[in-house]
Design a protein around this motif. Structure first.
Motif, PDB file in Angstrom:
ATOM      1  N   GLY A  16      90.765 -13.197   8.897  1.00 32.92           N
ATOM      2  CA  GLY A  16      91.486 -14.459   8.780  1.00 32.92           C
ATOM      3  C   GLY A  16      90.618 -15.662   9.115  1.00 32.92           C
ATOM      4  N   ARG A  17      89.772 -15.543  10.154  1.00 33.61           N
ATOM      5  CA  ARG A  17      88.935 -16.680  10.539  1.00 33.61           C
ATOM      6  C   ARG A  17      87.901 -16.988   9.465  1.00 33.61           C
ATOM      7  NH1 ARG A  17      86.032 -13.305  15.466  1.00 33.61           N
ATOM      8  NH2 ARG A  17      84.473 -12.218  14.181  1.00 33.61           N
ATOM      9  N   LEU A  18      87.389 -15.962   8.798  1.00 34.23           N
ATOM     10  CA  LEU A  18      86.442 -16.192   7.706  1.00 34.23           C
ATOM     11  C   LEU A  18      87.129 -16.875   6.534  1.00 34.23           C
ATOM     12  CD1 LEU A  18      83.861 -15.852   6.022  1.00 34.23           C
ATOM     13  CD2 LEU A  18      84.622 -13.509   5.504  1.00 34.23           C
ATOM     14  N   LEU A  19      88.274 -16.360   6.131  1.00 38.67           N
ATOM     15  CA  LEU A  19      88.966 -16.940   4.975  1.00 38.67           C
ATOM     16  C   LEU A  19      89.414 -18.368   5.257  1.00 38.67           C
ATOM     17  CD1 LEU A  19      91.041 -13.833   3.849  1.00 38.67           C
ATOM     18  CD2 LEU A  19      89.003 -14.786   2.747  1.00 38.67           C
ATOM     19  N   ASP A  20      89.874 -18.649   6.461  1.00 37.95           N
ATOM     20  CA  ASP A  20      90.272 -20.024   6.800  1.00 37.95           C
ATOM     21  C   ASP A  20      89.082 -20.972   6.686  1.00 37.95           C
ATOM     22  OD1 ASP A  20      92.848 -19.185   7.244  1.00 37.95           O
ATOM     23  OD2 ASP A  20      92.646 -19.067   9.430  1.00 37.95           O
ATOM     24  N   VAL A  36      87.855  -7.133  -1.120  1.00 38.73           N
ATOM     25  CA  VAL A  36      88.026  -5.737  -1.512  1.00 38.73           C
ATOM     26  C   VAL A  36      88.280  -4.913  -0.257  1.00 38.73           C
ATOM     27  CG1 VAL A  36      87.059  -3.776  -2.749  1.00 38.73           C
ATOM     28  CG2 VAL A  36      86.462  -6.102  -3.456  1.00 38.73           C
ATOM     29  N   CYS A  37      89.524  -4.563  -0.047  1.00 40.11           N
ATOM     30  CA  CYS A  37      89.910  -3.740   1.101  1.00 40.11           C
ATOM     31  C   CYS A  37      89.621  -2.282   0.749  1.00 40.11           C
ATOM     32  CB  CYS A  37      91.387  -3.928   1.421  1.00 40.11           C
ATOM     33  SG  CYS A  37      91.844  -5.636   1.782  1.00 40.11           S
ATOM     34  N   ASN A  38      88.627  -1.702   1.413  1.00 43.30           N
ATOM     35  CA  ASN A  38      88.225  -0.341   1.051  1.00 43.30           C
ATOM     36  C   ASN A  38      88.581   0.625   2.161  1.00 43.30           C
ATOM     37  OD1 ASN A  38      85.210   0.037   2.520  1.00 43.30           O
ATOM     38  ND2 ASN A  38      85.743  -2.078   2.033  1.00 43.30           N
ATOM     39  N   GLY A  39      89.480   1.551   1.847  1.00 42.08           N
ATOM     40  CA  GLY A  39      89.884   2.575   2.801  1.00 42.08           C
ATOM     41  C   GLY A  39      90.533   2.031   4.053  1.00 42.08           C
ATOM     42  N   CYS A  40      91.218   0.893   3.960  1.00 41.79           N
ATOM     43  CA  CYS A  40      91.803   0.269   5.147  1.00 41.79           C
ATOM     44  C   CYS A  40      93.043   1.010   5.617  1.00 41.79           C
ATOM     45  CB  CYS A  40      92.166  -1.192   4.850  1.00 41.79           C
ATOM     46  SG  CYS A  40      90.731  -2.265   4.645  1.00 41.79           S
ATOM     47  N   THR A  41      93.164   1.132   6.932  1.00 40.64           N
ATOM     48  CA  THR A  41      94.376   1.700   7.523  1.00 40.64           C
ATOM     49  C   THR A  41      95.047   0.689   8.440  1.00 40.64           C
ATOM     50  OG1 THR A  41      93.047   2.673   9.319  1.00 40.64           O
ATOM     51  CG2 THR A  41      93.496   4.064   7.402  1.00 40.64           C
ATOM     52  N   ASP A  42      94.571  -0.557   8.417  1.00 36.95           N
ATOM     53  CA  ASP A  42      95.180  -1.610   9.230  1.00 36.95           C
ATOM     54  C   ASP A  42      95.783  -2.674   8.311  1.00 36.95           C
ATOM     55  OD1 ASP A  42      93.014  -2.957   8.211  1.00 36.95           O
ATOM     56  OD2 ASP A  42      92.299  -3.727  10.132  1.00 36.95           O
ATOM     57  N   ASP A  43      95.941  -3.900   8.820  1.00 36.80           N
ATOM     58  CA  ASP A  43      96.610  -4.949   8.057  1.00 36.80           C
ATOM     59  C   ASP A  43      95.644  -5.917   7.376  1.00 36.80           C
ATOM     60  OD1 ASP A  43      95.636  -6.103  10.342  1.00 36.80           O
ATOM     61  OD2 ASP A  43      97.459  -7.219  10.838  1.00 36.80           O
ATOM     62  N   THR A  44      94.446  -5.465   7.057  1.00 33.74           N
ATOM     63  CA  THR A  44      93.470  -6.343   6.413  1.00 33.74           C
ATOM     64  C   THR A  44      94.030  -6.948   5.137  1.00 33.74           C
ATOM     65  OG1 THR A  44      91.621  -5.043   7.294  1.00 33.74           O
ATOM     66  CG2 THR A  44      91.157  -6.488   5.432  1.00 33.74           C
ATOM     67  N   ARG A  46      97.110  -7.436   4.179  1.00 33.89           N
ATOM     68  CA  ARG A  46      98.192  -8.391   4.438  1.00 33.89           C
ATOM     69  C   ARG A  46      97.642  -9.726   4.937  1.00 33.89           C
ATOM     70  NH1 ARG A  46     100.481 -10.386   8.666  1.00 33.89           N
ATOM     71  NH2 ARG A  46      99.431  -8.934  10.105  1.00 33.89           N
ATOM     72  N   VAL A  47      96.701  -9.656   5.883  1.00 37.99           N
ATOM     73  CA  VAL A  47      96.132 -10.891   6.439  1.00 37.99           C
ATOM     74  C   VAL A  47      95.440 -11.690   5.340  1.00 37.99           C
ATOM     75  CG1 VAL A  47      94.418 -11.825   8.035  1.00 37.99           C
ATOM     76  CG2 VAL A  47      95.874  -9.916   8.745  1.00 37.99           C
ATOM     77  N   ASP A  53      97.080 -18.015  -3.165  1.00 37.35           N
ATOM     78  CA  ASP A  53      96.574 -17.641  -4.483  1.00 37.35           C
ATOM     79  C   ASP A  53      95.065 -17.784  -4.616  1.00 37.35           C
ATOM     80  OD1 ASP A  53      99.162 -17.123  -5.201  1.00 37.35           O
ATOM     81  OD2 ASP A  53      99.486 -19.069  -6.161  1.00 37.35           O
ATOM     82  N   ARG A  54      94.448 -18.554  -3.723  1.00 36.43           N
ATOM     83  CA  ARG A  54      93.004 -18.737  -3.822  1.00 36.43           C
ATOM     84  C   ARG A  54      92.251 -17.453  -3.486  1.00 36.43           C
ATOM     85  NH1 ARG A  54      90.791 -23.422  -2.490  1.00 36.43           N
ATOM     86  NH2 ARG A  54      88.859 -22.267  -2.842  1.00 36.43           N
ATOM     87  N   VAL A  55      92.933 -16.517  -2.829  1.00 35.73           N
ATOM     88  CA  VAL A  55      92.297 -15.263  -2.418  1.00 35.73           C
ATOM     89  C   VAL A  55      92.933 -14.119  -3.201  1.00 35.73           C
ATOM     90  CG1 VAL A  55      91.824 -13.682  -0.510  1.00 35.73           C
ATOM     91  CG2 VAL A  55      91.834 -16.159  -0.111  1.00 35.73           C
ATOM     92  N   ARG A  56      92.128 -13.401  -3.942  1.00 34.00           N
ATOM     93  CA  ARG A  56      92.610 -12.219  -4.660  1.00 34.00           C
ATOM     94  C   ARG A  56      92.240 -10.978  -3.866  1.00 34.00           C
ATOM     95  NH1 ARG A  56      90.096 -11.534  -9.724  1.00 34.00           N
ATOM     96  NH2 ARG A  56      88.436 -13.004  -9.200  1.00 34.00           N
ATOM     97  N   VAL A  57      93.219 -10.133  -3.621  1.00 36.18           N
ATOM     98  CA  VAL A  57      93.021  -8.935  -2.810  1.00 36.18           C
ATOM     99  C   VAL A  57      93.041  -7.711  -3.718  1.00 36.18           C
ATOM    100  CG1 VAL A  57      93.891  -7.526  -0.915  1.00 36.18           C
ATOM    101  CG2 VAL A  57      94.088 -10.028  -0.804  1.00 36.18           C
ATOM    102  N   VAL A  58      92.001  -6.906  -3.608  1.00 39.04           N
ATOM    103  CA  VAL A  58      91.909  -5.655  -4.349  1.00 39.04           C
ATOM    104  C   VAL A  58      91.828  -4.525  -3.329  1.00 39.04           C
ATOM    105  CG1 VAL A  58      90.593  -4.318  -6.037  1.00 39.04           C
ATOM    106  CG2 VAL A  58      90.665  -6.819  -6.213  1.00 39.04           C
ATOM    107  N   GLU A  59      92.641  -3.513  -3.494  1.00 42.16           N
ATOM    108  CA  GLU A  59      92.631  -2.379  -2.564  1.00 42.16           C
ATOM    109  C   GLU A  59      92.116  -1.128  -3.256  1.00 42.16           C
ATOM    110  OE1 GLU A  59      95.887  -2.068   0.403  1.00 42.16           O
ATOM    111  OE2 GLU A  59      96.923  -3.501  -0.909  1.00 42.16           O
ATOM    112  N   VAL A  60      91.168  -0.459  -2.597  1.00 41.47           N
ATOM    113  CA  VAL A  60      90.642   0.814  -3.097  1.00 41.47           C
ATOM    114  C   VAL A  60      90.709   1.823  -1.961  1.00 41.47           C
ATOM    115  CG1 VAL A  60      89.149  -0.245  -4.841  1.00 41.47           C
ATOM    116  CG2 VAL A  60      88.263   0.142  -2.543  1.00 41.47           C
TER     117      VAL A  60
END
Length: 297
Positions: A16-20, A36-44, A46-47, A53-60
């Motif tokens: 969050g601090r980086l994106l802000d 690119v959230c890779n193998g995340c098991t936390d709330d990356t 969501r955060v 809309d400026r941030v596109r989230v891709v999950e793998v």
């Protein structure tokens, strides 16, 4: 359009601090940001998604930085392209400074920002270590250890050809000759160090292991590549980021007060070498020794 690719594995506490920082002082037509959230098991995811809309989230599902970078490339829209680690902080103005440097100098293929390492709250051996590490020539001049690299389209083609390596930032830095890369000191990135000695050693063991993998890659590549014709040029010079005793002696001659830090640096290097032996012997170049103390608060 400038694109920013951020691979993130369980970075919900810090992303969050980086994106802000990246979104501050920018317009709706600002850089294209892909997390690119890779193998995340936390709330990356969501955060990151809460930043709009400026941030596109891709999950793998695969927890792999290299795979995440390649997926990010598939979704990124333009160049120059920045690759940014989720646990650093770089701002919108710093991104503009990096892009501006590439735009003004056609010979440049890759740039990185100056590095700020806040040492408050770190154990004294960690502070002593980094006071030496930051002054080493290879560390000052290389693009590695900053968590940010910006490349042009031809620069991207060069690093995209690299194999999956644990030392991805080191390999990316050494893929470019001195005239092709630059540290842009006007741009800054905050890289938080480990706070404890044990976490520092974990990082250094990872670095020693990944350096060994990179050197094996270089050796294998050299064996497959015919000897170059004599003459000048970056490809005729072996590129390395290894620190030698001559570097430490030169540092001590210039700054004798750093002697305690040099002792700490050598102890850390020896501990890292011992700690990496098993992984190198077993060719385990995938176990990522991550320190959590740098991600606190």
């Amino acid at each position: 359009m400038t694109s920013i690719v951020i691979p993130a594995h369980n970075e919900g506490r810090v992303i969050g601090r980086l994106l802000d920082a990246l979104l501050a002082d920018t317009t709706a037509t600002g850089p294209d940001i892909v997390v690119v959230c890779n193998g995340c098991t936390d709330d990356t995811a969501r955060v990151a998604g809460e930043r709009g809309d400026r941030v596109r989230v891709v999950e793998v599902p695969t927890p792999s930085k290299h795979h995440a970078l390649r997926v990010g490339d598939e979704h990124a829209r333009g160049f120059p392209r920045l690759y940014v680690d989720a646990d650093v902080v770089v701002g919108a103005a710093d991104v503009r400074a990096l892009v501006g440097a590439l735009d003004r100098s056609p010979e440049l293929l890759a740039v990185a920002p100056g590095r700020d390492i806040p040492l408050a709250g770190c154990a004294w051996p960690v502070r002593a270590y980094y006071r030496v590490w930051q002054r080493l020539p290879a560390v000052r001049e290389g693009l590695f250890g900053r968590g940010v690299i910006a490349v042009t389209e031809p620069g991207h083609a060069r690093i995209a050809a690299l194999p999956p390596l644990m030392a991805d930032d080191l390999a990316a830095s050494l893929a470019f000759g001195p005239g092709e890369r630059r540290v842009v000191e006007k741009a800054r990135v905050v890289v938080r160090p480990p706070r404890t000695w044990s976490d520092l050693i974990r990082r250094r063991v990872r670095a020693a292991t990944s350096s060994a993998e990179y050197e094996r890659y270089r050796a294998a590549r050299g064996a497959e590549t015919p000897e170059p014709e004599p003459g000048p040029g970056p490809e005729q010079t072996e590129r390395t980021a290894r620190t030698g005793t001559a570097d430490l002696r030169a540092l001590l001659r210039a700054r004798p007060a750093l002697l305690p830090g040099v002792v700490v640096f050598v102890v850390a290097a020896l501990a890292a070498r011992r700690g990496s032996r098993k992984a190198i012997r077993n060719q385990d170049f995938s176990t990522w020794l991550r320190d959590e103390s740098s991600r606190q608060g």
